[in-house]
Design an enzyme around this catalytic site. Structure first.
Site, short mmCIF file in Angstrom:
data_model
loop_
_atom_site.label_atom_id
_atom_site.label_comp_id
_atom_site.label_asym_id
_atom_site.label_seq_id
_atom_site.Cartn_x
_atom_site.Cartn_y
_atom_site.Cartn_z
N GLY A 130 -5.71 1.71 0.45
CA GLY A 130 -5.08 2.61 1.43
C GLY A 130 -3.62 2.93 1.27
N CYS A 131 -3.24 3.63 0.22
CA CYS A 131 -1.85 4.01 0.01
C CYS A 131 -1.35 5.01 1.06
CB CYS A 131 -1.65 4.56 -1.40
SG CYS A 131 -2.72 5.94 -1.83
N HIS A 132 -2.27 5.68 1.75
CA HIS A 132 -1.86 6.62 2.81
C HIS A 132 -1.25 5.88 4.00
CE1 HIS A 132 -6.01 5.43 3.72
NE2 HIS A 132 -5.70 5.62 5.01
#
Length: 165
Positions: A130-132
């Protein structure tokens, strides 16, 4: 890198088509359609069991019934620094957020916000890793390298109920 040619699958999503590849050790990449294109769109699909599982779990994520992924991800191709950032990101649960600075602190690299941003942007498996969920300290979106950029990141944050500016 895996010596066997990777498996490949595509699926529709609310943020555009997704393209996933996998090798023997797990998922290698997830690409989000950008300007109507995917990196391997000329390559025929070659689904594998792990990619079918990823397709099912991503569909559940987008429908709102899944908040955690249970998939093998092969994060072997980055630098040691990038891999340490990606490992931290993989521990960040659905609906939570971290700042670039706090992410740097968590891997023992305080004050390396710009380098952290570069590693976050190089994440080969967005959404699943989950880089967002990384924002500036003030809650602003400072960029996103997948899909249609900031609009894609805003959609993902909204989907998870994460406030942002």
């Amino acid at each position: 890198m895996d010596s066997i040619p990777p498996s490949l699958i595509r699926l529709a999503s609310p943020i555009g088509r997704l393209e996933l590849t996998a090798g023997p050790s797990g998922i290698l990449s997830l690409s989000i359609e950008t300007d109507g294109h995917l990196p391997l769109e000329q390559t025929p699909e070659k689904p594998s069991p792990v990619l079918r599982r990823a397709q099912r779990q991503l569909t559940e994520y987008f429908s709102g019934t899944r908040t955690a992924f249970d998939l093998p991800v092969a994060l072997d191709d980055g630098t040691a620094f990038q891999r340490s950032v990606w490992q931290q990101l993989s521990r960040l649960p659905f609906g939570s957020v971290v700042s670039y600075g706090a992410l740097g602190q968590s891997i023992g690299r305080p004050g390396s916000g710009r380098a952290i941003g570069g590693a976050v942007g190089a994440n080969p498996v967005p959404i699943i890793v989950g880089c967002h969920r990384v924002l500036a300290t003030n809650g602003r979106i400072t960029g996103y390298s997948a899909g249609e950029g900031i609009a894609t990141k805003a959609w993902l944050l909204d989907h998870e109920g994460i406030g942002h500016k």
